[in-house]
Design an enzyme around this catalytic site. Structure first.
Site, mmCIF file in Angstrom:
data_model
loop_
_atom_site.group_PDB
_atom_site.id
_atom_site.type_symbol
_atom_site.label_atom_id
_atom_site.label_comp_id
_atom_site.label_asym_id
_atom_site.label_seq_id
_atom_site.Cartn_x
_atom_site.Cartn_y
_atom_site.Cartn_z
ATOM 1 N N VAL A 30 0.863 -1.190 0.000
ATOM 2 C CA VAL A 30 0.000 0.000 0.000
ATOM 3 C C VAL A 30 0.891 1.229 0.000
ATOM 4 O O VAL A 30 1.799 1.316 0.835
ATOM 5 C CB VAL A 30 -0.849 0.047 1.308
ATOM 6 C CG1 VAL A 30 -1.738 1.291 1.328
ATOM 7 C CG2 VAL A 30 -1.680 -1.217 1.485
ATOM 8 N N HIS A 31 0.699 2.152 -0.940
ATOM 9 C CA HIS A 31 1.427 3.421 -0.810
ATOM 10 C C HIS A 31 0.778 4.603 -1.503
ATOM 11 O O HIS A 31 1.295 5.709 -1.457
ATOM 12 C CB HIS A 31 2.886 3.279 -1.307
ATOM 13 C CG HIS A 31 3.002 3.174 -2.798
ATOM 14 N ND1 HIS A 31 2.871 1.991 -3.469
ATOM 15 C CD2 HIS A 31 3.214 4.106 -3.744
ATOM 16 C CE1 HIS A 31 3.015 2.197 -4.771
ATOM 17 N NE2 HIS A 31 3.219 3.481 -4.975
#
Ligand code: UD1
Ligand code: UDP
Length: 361
Positions: free
Chosen positions: A205-206
């Site tokens: 996730v980013h």
């Protein structure tokens, strides 16, 4: 006559991976200088990729680091311009859609140096993503638009971009093919994390929409925890900071099923991807790699630029919605196992070098 000179501008994790196979080809015919903007700077976000992929170390590191979009892009522009004035290249190569891509293309275009964009024509049609702004601008400044897929070519055509567009295939596919065997041989990551093939989920996730909004990050974290399955979660530094800021780190650390790690090297990542039961991600590159490796992908976004992976049934878009994520973890299966889209045949980098060579002759 001196060899044609190319300056390659990179700065963020996926760009080191993308440039690896291309640089190898370019160096057969051209003189190449590498500029690292310094957008990513931690060992695990930068240097590890140069080491693992045999990428030539940067000739220039601008050390720009983190900051707002304008700060980051502005500092990069100044530094890149200095290098271009000194090196006087014929071509500047840029990759993907980050602020380093935009700065490289803009600095070159203003100095009337030709811009070659690898991964041209990608569109999520979501201007809230900083990457979408970067992609559109860079494509419209580029002289060589190396499109990985037919969809990308068609996107460019709809914007009136036809000249200089070449369908090359995807350089990330080249990188994967070149490194998968090495990864299988050398990576010990499954043993290190105590995992067995197909008995865990892999998550990354980013995207700002997921990290910078507490409610979205919370929904994602809760889905990981409540899935009850082992979830390997190599956390991007941006995400580590957001987890701390929103007080979500404790819940993750307490959860027995979530294995959080620092960002991993490419070889460990490939092995984890190949052996995962499913992949959960908001990364562009990881969605593609899931498809290349035929691992079902659950995308934590509402839109994707890699539409082929969804159309073929290997990828499902669930946003940051806890219930949709949990349902996909339990139920999502690729429909019929179709595999109809080509991202090239592993020779995209060769094709790119050949095109530039032809042009230069
Ligand atoms: C950038 C790209 C994104 C790409 C991603 C790949 C832009 C606008 N975004 O997002 O398209 O998908 O890289 O990973 O260019 N940080 C560190 N150490 C590092 C790098 C970053 O601690 O080595 C932290 C900093 O707090 C920084 C934050 O991560 O503020 C975000 O970094 P930044 O490069 O601005 O954006 P990414 O989210 O990495
Ligand atoms: N990647 C990696 N280690 C990690 C996470 C990702 O090597 O801990 C690799 C991944 O396999 C892919 C690339 O980094 O090749 C994707 O980069 P990222 O997700 O940072 O950016 P995006 O593709 O979304 O721009």
């Amino acid at each position: 006559m001196r060899a044609l000179k190319i300056v390659t501008v990179v700065g963020a994790r996926p760009q080191f991976i993308k440039m690896a196979p291309v640089s190898r080809e370019l160096r057969k015919y051209f003189e190449e200088r590498v500029v690292h903007t310094g957008q990513h700077y931690d060992y695990g976000m930068s240097r590890v990729f140069f080491e693992q992929l045999g990428v030539p170390l940067p000739d220039y590191n601008l050390g720009v680091g983190s900051g707002t979009h304008a700060y980051q892009t502005g500092e990069m522009l100044k530094g890149i311009e200095r290098v271009l004035l000194e090196e006087e290249p014929e071509i500047v190569m840029v990759y993907g859609d980050t602020n380093s891509t935009l700065a490289g293309a803009l600095a070159a275009a203003k100095l009337r140096i030709k811009v070659a964009h690898v991964e041209a024509g990608l569109r999520s049609f979501d201007k809230r993503m900083p990457e979408e702004v970067n992609r559109v601008l860079v494509d419209h400044m580029s002289d060589y638009l190396f499109a990985p897929t037919e969809t990308a070519v068609e996107n460019l055509r709809r914007e009136g971009l036809v000249d200089g567009v070449h369908l090359t295939g995807d350089v990330m596919y080249d990188a994967l093919l070149q490194n998968l065997k090495v990864a299988r041989r050398n990576s010990r990551i499954l043993d290190e994390l105590g995992l067995r093939p197909r008995e865990y989920l892999l998550a990354t996730v980013h995207r700002p929409r997921n990290t910078d909004r507490g409610e979205n990050l919370k929904a994602i974290v809760e889905a990981f925890v409540e899935s009850g399955e082992p979830v390997v979660f190599p956390a991007h530094p941006r995400t580590q900071k957001a987890l701390r800021y929103y007080g979500l780190l404790d819940a993750l650390e307490r959860a027995k099923n979530v294995i959080m790690t620092p960002p991993l090297g490419y070889l460990d990542m490939l092995v984890l991807e190949e052996n995962a039961r499913k992949i959960l991600t908001d990364s562009g590159g990881v969605q593609k790699e899931a498809y290349f490796l035929r691992v079902p992908c659950i995308t934590l976004r509402e839109r994707t630029e890699w539409v082929e992976t969804v159309e073929d049934g290997w990828n499902v878009l669930v946003g940051a919605d806890k219930e949709r994520i949990l349902r996909a973890i339990r139920e999502f299966e690729p429909a019929g196992g179709a595999y109809s889209y080509r991202f090239g045949d592993g020779r995209a980098s060769k094709i790119i070098a050949e095109i530039l060579r032809g042009v230069s002759e």
